[in-house]
Write a protein that holds these residues in place. Structure first.
Motif, PDB file in Angstrom:
ATOM      1  N   ALA A 291       0.312  -1.646   0.112  1.00  0.00           N
ATOM      2  CA  ALA A 291       0.335   0.236   0.105  1.00  0.00           C
ATOM      3  C   ALA A 291       1.249   1.529   0.011  1.00  0.00           C
ATOM      4  CB  ALA A 291      -0.911   0.196   1.362  1.00  0.00           C
ATOM      5  N   TYR A 292       2.209   1.253   0.559  1.00  0.00           N
ATOM      6  CA  TYR A 292       2.354   2.287   0.871  1.00  0.00           C
ATOM      7  C   TYR A 292       3.216   2.577  -0.492  1.00  0.00           C
ATOM      8  CZ  TYR A 292       5.662   5.948   3.096  1.00  0.00           C
ATOM      9  OH  TYR A 292       6.518   7.150   2.955  1.00  0.00           O
ATOM     10  N   SER A 293       3.598   1.749  -1.111  1.00  0.00           N
ATOM     11  CA  SER A 293       5.103   1.816  -2.026  1.00  0.00           C
ATOM     12  C   SER A 293       4.145   2.371  -3.402  1.00  0.00           C
ATOM     13  CB  SER A 293       5.911   0.549  -2.434  1.00  0.00           C
ATOM     14  OG  SER A 293       5.153  -0.797  -2.521  1.00  0.00           O
ATOM     15  N   ASN A 294       2.779   2.743  -3.946  1.00  0.00           N
ATOM     16  CA  ASN A 294       1.710   1.990  -4.782  1.00  0.00           C
ATOM     17  C   ASN A 294       1.409   3.383  -4.675  1.00  0.00           C
ATOM     18  OD1 ASN A 294       2.950  -0.255  -7.108  1.00  0.00           O
ATOM     19  ND2 ASN A 294       2.117  -1.059  -4.462  1.00  0.00           N
ATOM     20  N   THR A 295       0.706   3.819  -3.265  1.00  0.00           N
ATOM     21  CA  THR A 295       0.154   5.081  -3.629  1.00  0.00           C
ATOM     22  C   THR A 295       0.609   6.309  -4.017  1.00  0.00           C
ATOM     23  OG1 THR A 295      -0.924   6.920  -1.316  1.00  0.00           O
ATOM     24  CG2 THR A 295       1.031   5.788  -1.257  1.00  0.00           C
ATOM     25  N   LEU A 296      -0.377   7.148  -4.662  1.00  0.00           N
ATOM     26  CA  LEU A 296      -0.072   8.046  -5.307  1.00  0.00           C
ATOM     27  C   LEU A 296       0.783   9.505  -4.321  1.00  0.00           C
ATOM     28  CD1 LEU A 296      -1.762   8.600  -8.884  1.00  0.00           C
ATOM     29  CD2 LEU A 296       0.636   8.534  -8.409  1.00  0.00           C
ATOM     30  N   SER A 297       0.169   9.458  -3.191  1.00  0.00           N
ATOM     31  CA  SER A 297      -0.410  10.446  -2.217  1.00  0.00           C
ATOM     32  C   SER A 297       0.617  10.038  -0.970  1.00  0.00           C
ATOM     33  CB  SER A 297      -1.707  10.805  -1.994  1.00  0.00           C
ATOM     34  OG  SER A 297      -1.345  11.784  -0.378  1.00  0.00           O
ATOM     35  N   ALA A 298       1.561   9.730  -0.250  1.00  0.00           N
ATOM     36  CA  ALA A 298       2.479   9.026   0.477  1.00  0.00           C
ATOM     37  C   ALA A 298       2.276  10.456   1.411  1.00  0.00           C
ATOM     38  CB  ALA A 298       3.119   8.594   0.056  1.00  0.00           C
ATOM     39  N   GLY A 299       2.053  10.913   2.270  1.00  0.00           N
ATOM     40  CA  GLY A 299       2.717  12.482   2.871  1.00  0.00           C
ATOM     41  C   GLY A 299       2.823  13.902   2.253  1.00  0.00           C
ATOM     42  N   TYR A 300       3.305  14.555   2.978  1.00  0.00           N
ATOM     43  CA  TYR A 300       3.502  15.900   2.081  1.00  0.00           C
ATOM     44  C   TYR A 300       4.662  16.471   2.641  1.00  0.00           C
ATOM     45  CZ  TYR A 300      -0.861  17.263   4.398  1.00  0.00           C
ATOM     46  OH  TYR A 300      -2.057  17.517   4.683  1.00  0.00           O
ATOM     47  N   GLY A 301       5.412  18.320   2.605  1.00  0.00           N
ATOM     48  CA  GLY A 301       5.811  18.848   3.432  1.00  0.00           C
ATOM     49  C   GLY A 301       6.846  19.614   2.515  1.00  0.00           C
ATOM     50  N   PRO A 302       7.671  20.469   2.791  1.00  0.00           N
ATOM     51  CA  PRO A 302       8.256  21.542   1.397  1.00  0.00           C
ATOM     52  C   PRO A 302       9.145  20.637   0.964  1.00  0.00           C
ATOM     53  CG  PRO A 302       8.646  22.142   4.079  1.00  0.00           C
ATOM     54  CD  PRO A 302       7.673  20.453   4.136  1.00  0.00           C
ATOM     55  N   LEU A 303       8.820  21.682  -0.540  1.00  0.00           N
ATOM     56  CA  LEU A 303       9.760  20.671  -1.984  1.00  0.00           C
ATOM     57  C   LEU A 303      11.196  21.601  -1.839  1.00  0.00           C
ATOM     58  CD1 LEU A 303       7.560  19.436  -3.637  1.00  0.00           C
ATOM     59  CD2 LEU A 303       8.787  17.827  -2.033  1.00  0.00           C
ATOM     60  N   ALA A 304      12.252  21.452  -2.221  1.00  0.00           N
ATOM     61  CA  ALA A 304      13.232  22.941  -2.965  1.00  0.00           C
ATOM     62  C   ALA A 304      13.385  22.148  -4.549  1.00  0.00           C
ATOM     63  CB  ALA A 304      14.342  22.386  -2.635  1.00  0.00           C
ATOM     64  N   PRO A 305      12.850  23.541  -5.059  1.00  0.00           N
ATOM     65  CA  PRO A 305      13.291  23.756  -6.395  1.00  0.00           C
ATOM     66  C   PRO A 305      15.263  23.758  -6.168  1.00  0.00           C
ATOM     67  CG  PRO A 305      13.234  26.530  -5.156  1.00  0.00           C
ATOM     68  CD  PRO A 305      12.447  24.854  -4.222  1.00  0.00           C
ATOM     69  N   SER A 306      14.650  23.825  -7.867  1.00  0.00           N
ATOM     70  CA  SER A 306      16.492  23.693  -8.347  1.00  0.00           C
ATOM     71  C   SER A 306      17.306  24.718  -8.258  1.00  0.00           C
ATOM     72  CB  SER A 306      16.136  23.459 -10.143  1.00  0.00           C
ATOM     73  OG  SER A 306      15.957  24.766 -10.754  1.00  0.00           O
ATOM     74  N   SER A 307      16.616  25.762  -7.908  1.00  0.00           N
ATOM     75  CA  SER A 307      17.676  26.632  -7.856  1.00  0.00           C
ATOM     76  C   SER A 307      16.958  27.902  -7.105  1.00  0.00           C
ATOM     77  CB  SER A 307      18.538  27.177  -8.820  1.00  0.00           C
ATOM     78  OG  SER A 307      17.381  28.330  -9.664  1.00  0.00           O
ATOM     79  N   PRO A 308      17.506  29.400  -6.022  1.00  0.00           N
ATOM     80  CA  PRO A 308      16.389  29.931  -5.748  1.00  0.00           C
ATOM     81  C   PRO A 308      15.881  30.689  -6.624  1.00  0.00           C
ATOM     82  CG  PRO A 308      19.532  30.179  -4.614  1.00  0.00           C
ATOM     83  CD  PRO A 308      19.029  29.299  -6.185  1.00  0.00           C
ATOM     84  N   GLN A 309      16.233  30.896  -7.773  1.00  0.00           N
ATOM     85  CA  GLN A 309      15.510  31.963  -8.179  1.00  0.00           C
ATOM     86  C   GLN A 309      14.212  31.143  -9.685  1.00  0.00           C
ATOM     87  OE1 GLN A 309      19.101  31.040  -9.247  1.00  0.00           O
ATOM     88  NE2 GLN A 309      19.458  33.139  -8.831  1.00  0.00           N
ATOM     89  N   HIS A 310      13.826  29.519  -8.957  1.00  0.00           N
ATOM     90  CA  HIS A 310      12.542  28.962  -8.954  1.00  0.00           C
ATOM     91  C   HIS A 310      11.843  28.869  -7.434  1.00  0.00           C
ATOM     92  CE1 HIS A 310      15.896  27.295 -12.138  1.00  0.00           C
ATOM     93  NE2 HIS A 310      14.371  26.989 -13.169  1.00  0.00           N
TER      94      HIS A 310
END
Length: 336
Positions: free
Chosen positions: A54-73
């Motif tokens: 169940a854990y490995s196949n779900t699309l939604s498995a928790g959420y939090g902050p994400l880091a873009p590729s650079s400060p400009q993104h």
């Protein structure tokens, strides 16, 4: 909590009942052929396997902050990302180096579209949250946890005929849910929004071509609900000088990702209300018996209407351009 969300997204009551019956049958069979401790160990192992699956196949498995590729993104939250336009926009934002949090409840969207977007994302740049914008406290929690820089709000039901048959659904899904999004943005101090509106806000204008100065006189609940949602955005912007937004009014959108990763995949029960482009392909592929052309009263040679169309990739280009330049107060922009 991540495991709980994963299980909630993966297992329906029907699936759980089926799994339980399978486990009971396995236990009974094992009791006849082995000692009791073997049955207990086997049951525990089976439960572990089911939880990991169940854990490995779900699309939604928790959420939090994400880091873009650079400060400009940016870290962008996209609502309605399982839909036609939202999925294409999410894909483009990822390709441009932004981090993307997608939110959808799959009431109209397609899980395959989310999987395609997720497949194209680099590690740590994408997350999907299955949630209903109608549940405010859930929406507020998502906004406060993800710390996004920009919201692109696509999520909406979008069929004119359906809106006339069920107007309350449209005012709730479009107008009330937009209130929830803006309210959650306020609570999380998110200050940039792109709102997906529609040409249906113009109604039947007397003067063509339509411009941003054309009076807004919608003639159906879909257009009225969208116009009311626009006003929510404008009124909030008027009360908050730091809030910047853009309102984009689309005409008829068609097309697909040039690389073939995404397209238009309406749910089967909604195909009859879909776009003319999809209906043409359905007829050509034999999914429907014939292509029905609506309307014979228009001032054209054969009485059928002439419509404006915009390719989905061109529409996404407009969103990407506007994403870097929202304004205060938010003016409407018509895209055709």
């Amino acid at each position: 909590m991540r495991l709980v969300r994963a299980l909630r997204g993966q297992f329906s009551v029907r699936k759980l009942n089926r799994r339980w019956r399978q486990m009971q049958a396995l236990i009974k069979a094992s009791e006849k052929s082995g000692p009791r401790w073997t049955v207990q160990v086997g049951t525990v192992l089976l439960c572990v396997v089911l939880f990991v699956y169940a854990y490995s196949n779900t699309l939604s498995a928790g959420y939090g902050p994400l880091a873009p590729s650079s400060p400009q993104h940016m870290h962008v939250l996209v609502t309605g990302c399982a839909g036609f336009i939202g999925s294409h926009a999410s894909l483009r934002l990822l390709e441009d180096g932004h981090a993307v949090t997608c939110v959808d409840n799959f009431s109209r969207g397609n899980k395959g579209a989310v999987r395609a977007v997720k497949k194209a994302a680099k590690p740590g740049r994408f997350q999907f949250v299955e949630a209903d914008l109608g549940h405010y406290h859930e929406v507020e929690s998502i906004f406060k946890s993800t710390q996004v820089d920009l919201v692109v709000h696509f999520a909406a039901v979008a069929y004119v005929g359906e809106s006339m048959a069920n107007p309350v659904q449209y005012y709730h899904n479009i107008t009330a849910n937009t209130v929830h999004v803006v309210k959650a943005m306020q609570a999380a101090d998110v200050r940039r929004l792109i709102y997906s509106s529609t040409c249906a806000t113009y109604g039947n204008p007397e003067i063509l071509p339509i411009t941003e100065l054309t009076p807004t006189l919608p003639i159906n609940p879909y257009g009225k609900a969208k116009l009311a949602a626009e006003q929510v955005v404008r009124d909030y912007a008027a009360s908050n000088p730091d809030f910047k937004a853009a309102v984009l009014r689309y005409f008829n959108v068609y097309g697909a990702d040039p690389a073939g990763r995404l397209g238009e995949y309406p749910q089967p029960e909604l195909r009859s209300q879909g776009r003319i482009s999809g209906a043409c392909f359905d007829a050509a592929l034999g999914f429907i018996d014939s292509l029905t052309i609506m309307g014979t009263q228009f001032p054209t040679r054969d009485g059928t209407c002439v419509r404006d169309y915009v390719h989905v990739t061109d529409l996404v280009d407009a969103h990407v351009t506007v994403a870097g330049h929202p304004s205060h107060p938010p003016p409407p922009s018509s895209l055709s």
